[in-house]
Write a protein that holds these residues in place. Structure first.
Motif, PDB file in Angstrom:
ATOM      1  N   VAL A 168     -17.812  31.731  38.541  1.00  0.00           N
ATOM      2  CA  VAL A 168     -16.994  32.797  37.884  1.00  0.00           C
ATOM      3  C   VAL A 168     -15.530  32.909  38.645  1.00  0.00           C
ATOM      4  O   VAL A 168     -15.476  32.140  39.469  1.00  0.00           O
ATOM      5  CB  VAL A 168     -17.851  34.089  37.835  1.00  0.00           C
ATOM      6  CG1 VAL A 168     -18.849  33.992  37.157  1.00  0.00           C
ATOM      7  CG2 VAL A 168     -18.060  34.599  39.275  1.00  0.00           C
ATOM      8  N   GLU A 169     -14.832  33.597  38.186  1.00  0.00           N
ATOM      9  CA  GLU A 169     -13.391  33.671  38.360  1.00  0.00           C
ATOM     10  C   GLU A 169     -13.067  34.597  39.527  1.00  0.00           C
ATOM     11  O   GLU A 169     -12.503  33.853  40.380  1.00  0.00           O
ATOM     12  CB  GLU A 169     -12.630  34.270  37.284  1.00  0.00           C
ATOM     13  CG  GLU A 169     -12.519  33.274  36.038  1.00  0.00           C
ATOM     14  CD  GLU A 169     -11.613  33.793  35.229  1.00  0.00           C
ATOM     15  OE1 GLU A 169     -10.571  34.562  35.389  1.00  0.00           O
ATOM     16  OE2 GLU A 169     -11.886  33.459  33.760  1.00  0.00           O
ATOM     17  N   ASP A 177     -16.494  39.759  39.075  1.00  0.00           N
ATOM     18  CA  ASP A 177     -17.496  39.065  38.187  1.00  0.00           C
ATOM     19  C   ASP A 177     -18.629  38.957  38.775  1.00  0.00           C
ATOM     20  O   ASP A 177     -19.794  39.246  38.087  1.00  0.00           O
ATOM     21  CB  ASP A 177     -16.934  37.815  37.538  1.00  0.00           C
ATOM     22  CG  ASP A 177     -15.610  38.045  36.693  1.00  0.00           C
ATOM     23  OD1 ASP A 177     -15.354  38.942  36.383  1.00  0.00           O
ATOM     24  OD2 ASP A 177     -14.750  36.943  36.966  1.00  0.00           O
ATOM     25  N   THR A 209     -16.500  31.669  32.439  1.00  0.00           N
ATOM     26  CA  THR A 209     -15.345  32.174  32.549  1.00  0.00           C
ATOM     27  C   THR A 209     -14.855  33.261  31.571  1.00  0.00           C
ATOM     28  O   THR A 209     -15.560  33.369  30.558  1.00  0.00           O
ATOM     29  CB  THR A 209     -13.955  31.150  32.427  1.00  0.00           C
ATOM     30  OG1 THR A 209     -14.363  30.385  31.024  1.00  0.00           O
ATOM     31  CG2 THR A 209     -14.345  30.042  33.357  1.00  0.00           C
ATOM     32  N   ASP A 210     -13.653  34.003  31.592  1.00  0.00           N
ATOM     33  CA  ASP A 210     -13.520  34.803  30.961  1.00  0.00           C
ATOM     34  C   ASP A 210     -12.731  34.409  29.556  1.00  0.00           C
ATOM     35  O   ASP A 210     -12.656  33.218  29.254  1.00  0.00           O
ATOM     36  CB  ASP A 210     -12.144  35.619  31.329  1.00  0.00           C
ATOM     37  CG  ASP A 210     -12.461  36.394  32.736  1.00  0.00           C
ATOM     38  OD1 ASP A 210     -13.537  36.544  32.923  1.00  0.00           O
ATOM     39  OD2 ASP A 210     -11.697  36.902  33.509  1.00  0.00           O
ATOM     40  N   GLY A 221      -8.817  32.436  31.564  1.00  0.00           N
ATOM     41  CA  GLY A 221     -10.361  31.666  31.650  1.00  0.00           C
ATOM     42  C   GLY A 221     -10.387  30.249  31.225  1.00  0.00           C
ATOM     43  O   GLY A 221     -10.969  29.481  31.872  1.00  0.00           O
ATOM     44  N   GLU A 222      -9.469  30.179  30.360  1.00  0.00           N
ATOM     45  CA  GLU A 222      -9.285  28.676  29.585  1.00  0.00           C
ATOM     46  C   GLU A 222      -8.730  27.716  30.692  1.00  0.00           C
ATOM     47  O   GLU A 222      -9.253  26.595  30.905  1.00  0.00           O
ATOM     48  CB  GLU A 222      -8.515  28.782  28.394  1.00  0.00           C
ATOM     49  CG  GLU A 222      -8.477  27.295  27.688  1.00  0.00           C
ATOM     50  CD  GLU A 222      -7.903  27.295  26.343  1.00  0.00           C
ATOM     51  OE1 GLU A 222      -7.662  26.470  25.790  1.00  0.00           O
ATOM     52  OE2 GLU A 222      -7.733  28.460  25.692  1.00  0.00           O
ATOM     53  N   ARG A 251     -18.665  31.141  28.317  1.00  0.00           N
ATOM     54  CA  ARG A 251     -17.601  31.894  28.259  1.00  0.00           C
ATOM     55  C   ARG A 251     -17.840  33.498  27.792  1.00  0.00           C
ATOM     56  O   ARG A 251     -18.814  33.400  26.766  1.00  0.00           O
ATOM     57  CB  ARG A 251     -16.379  31.401  27.588  1.00  0.00           C
ATOM     58  CG  ARG A 251     -16.022  30.214  28.189  1.00  0.00           C
ATOM     59  CD  ARG A 251     -14.462  29.531  27.437  1.00  0.00           C
ATOM     60  NE  ARG A 251     -13.558  30.654  27.773  1.00  0.00           N
ATOM     61  CZ  ARG A 251     -12.361  30.468  27.095  1.00  0.00           C
ATOM     62  NH1 ARG A 251     -11.985  29.335  26.340  1.00  0.00           N
ATOM     63  NH2 ARG A 251     -11.258  31.139  27.704  1.00  0.00           N
ATOM     64  N   GLU A 270     -13.502  40.120  29.481  1.00  0.00           N
ATOM     65  CA  GLU A 270     -13.797  39.493  30.908  1.00  0.00           C
ATOM     66  C   GLU A 270     -15.202  39.546  31.436  1.00  0.00           C
ATOM     67  O   GLU A 270     -15.818  40.447  31.044  1.00  0.00           O
ATOM     68  CB  GLU A 270     -12.954  40.265  31.978  1.00  0.00           C
ATOM     69  CG  GLU A 270     -11.156  39.972  31.444  1.00  0.00           C
ATOM     70  CD  GLU A 270     -10.371  40.846  32.322  1.00  0.00           C
ATOM     71  OE1 GLU A 270     -10.977  41.603  33.215  1.00  0.00           O
ATOM     72  OE2 GLU A 270      -9.272  40.743  32.308  1.00  0.00           O
TER      73      GLU A 270
END
Length: 463
Positions: A205-206, A210, A247-248, A253-254, A271, A277
């Motif tokens: 995750v980011e 998260d 990812t968000d 996120g992309e 995603r 998010e």
């Protein structure tokens, strides 16, 4: 002459200021309200020009011995029963006007007697004077009023604070426990769940938030990238574990997903819902997003090469699944009672045809290239020990070895075309065999296989 009068007035004004500073222009808050119970407020009028020391002197001088030793102002002031007497004066048209304030810690009766005594003063300095008591203020009443008003404010503030429900208290305790479960992994000290060090699959995750949200909902194998550049720890983990990039649903996120797919060995992509998010998702949304994950190869092909949207691919996948379910629902039963009644005289012919229609789609056609493995499969099946056969392109046996030595031999040899063994095909074995250039891997059964290389054909004995 005019200049001399101006200088004289200046000197007198400076002297008056000095005396005010020396005597004290007023009582401090401590003097007035420290131990004070009552405050006497009075006003005076003198027929001539007098100053503050004259008024104070008249108060002490003309009340001396008037009320006895117990109420003598000088003695009361020494013992602190009477505070500092405050006098303000101003002159107008040859007369002097002003106010007198006397703080008292005596009782109510004694204070009233003292106030009445002030009105007996008839001369201040050389001028006749008249003093009149305006009121006696109860300082405690003022304090009580302040206390009541302040208590109202405090109570209102207390009532505005919401008392948490039992569920909220439970969630707070769980949140604190989950925060303790959070670990730091790798040289970069990345935030991660407690299962990351030993889990076969991980979720990338980011950020830290998260990971905490996933921990909150019981997912303990997440690790955070913590920044725009992918750490070396994540790259190494991706080579050893099954990695799902989560990812968000925004542009950030992309971008992180693109970098992950370029530098790391990602297996699946999930995603958050578009515009959301990961840190704000509910448990239901997290589970749905992870179930809708897409293989990384499809993401690279459909999204980055063909320029399609990730969420469009998900929608198409869900529509296709719904169509398959509807098709299965419409499919007639294998043994319909109506069909049996229509053709009772030929049940034997009808039944084989129905069986063929059902079984045929399920059966997988056996490749003609695998026909030659039949004898070799029977050979390893008959072996009482775990055995592996290494074959060349002509299906000739290059080596007959125990299964435990197979990985080491494959790393040494690059001329092995096929492997037949009576063991379990695992993901780790598939990765090793693929790196050695093997084209066919034949084993007893498969276990926990999630990724298949394009250049490797995997076959089990049941097939």
């Amino acid at each position: 002459m005019k200049r001399k009068k101006t200088v004289l007035h200046h000197i007198l004004a400076e002297k008056q200021k000095f005396e005010k500073r020396k005597e004290g222009d007023g009582m401090s808050a401590k003097d007035e309200f420290g131990t004070t119970k009552y405050v006497i407020y009075a006003e005076f009028e003198a027929s001539g020009i007098v100053e503050r020391p004259d008024v104070v002197g008249a108060i002490f001088g003309q009340t001396e011995g008037l009320l006895g030793d117990d109420l003598d102002l000088r003695e009361l002031q020494k013992t602190g029963r009477i505070g500092r007497i405050r006098v303000e004066v101003h002159t107008k048209a040859g007369k002097t006007y002003g106010t007198i304030t006397v703080p008292s810690s005596l009782d109510r009766v004694e204070t009233a007697i003292l106030a009445a005594a002030l009105e007996t003063i008839d001369r201040v300095g050389p001028a006749e004077a008249n003093i009149k008591v305006l009121r006696i203020e109860d300082v405690r009443a003022t304090k009580r009023k302040y206390i009541i008003e302040r208590a109202k404010e405090i109570l209102e503030g207390l009532m505005e604070q919401e008392i948490p429900e039992t569920q909220e208290l439970t969630e707070e305790v769980k949140k604190a426990v989950r925060a303790k479960e959070l670990i730091e992994y790798g040289p970069e000290k990345l935030p991660a769940g407690p299962h990351v060090p030993f889990s076969d699959s991980i979720i990338v995750v980011e950020g830290r938030a998260d990971v905490l949200n996933l921990l909150k909902h019981g997912i303990k194998n997440a690790i955070a990238v913590e920044g725009t550049s992918v750490p070396e720890t994540i790259i190494k983990l991706s080579r050893e574990r099954i990695v799902t990039a989560f990812t968000d649903g925004d542009r950030g996120g992309e971008l992180i997903l693109k970098e992950l797919l370029q530098v790391a060995d990602v297996d699946y992509v999930a995603r958050a819902p578009e515009g959301k998010e990961v840190e704000e998702l509910t448990k239901k949304e997290i589970v749905k997003s992870l179930r809708s994950k897409v293989p990384a190869e499809q993401v690279i092909t459909e999204i980055f090469y063909k320029g399609r949207n990730f969420y469009d691919v998900i929608k198409e996948k869900e529509k296709a699944k719904a169509r398959e379910e509807r098709t299965e629902e419409r499919k007639p039963p294998a043994h319909a009672p109506g069909q049996v009644q229509k053709k009772p005289e030929k049940p034997e012919r009808a039944e084989p045809k129905r069986e063929e229609r059902i079984i045929k789609p399920i059966q997988q056609p056996k490749p003609s290239e695998l026909d030659e493995f039949g004898e070799l499969i029977e050979k390893v099946k008959a072996s009482k020990e775990s055995m592996a056969l290494l074959l060349d392109k002509d299906k000739n046996v290059l080596a007959e070895i125990p299964v435990r030595e197979m990985t080491g031999r494959l790393k040494e040899r690059k001329d092995v075309y096929a492997v037949v063994f009576n063991g379990v095909i695992t993901q780790r074995l598939i990765d090793t065999v693929s790196e050695s250039g093997v084209k066919y891997l034949v084993g007893a059964r498969k276990y926990n296989v999630v990724r298949r290389p394009i250049n490797l054909k995997i076959v089990t004995f049941a097939e």
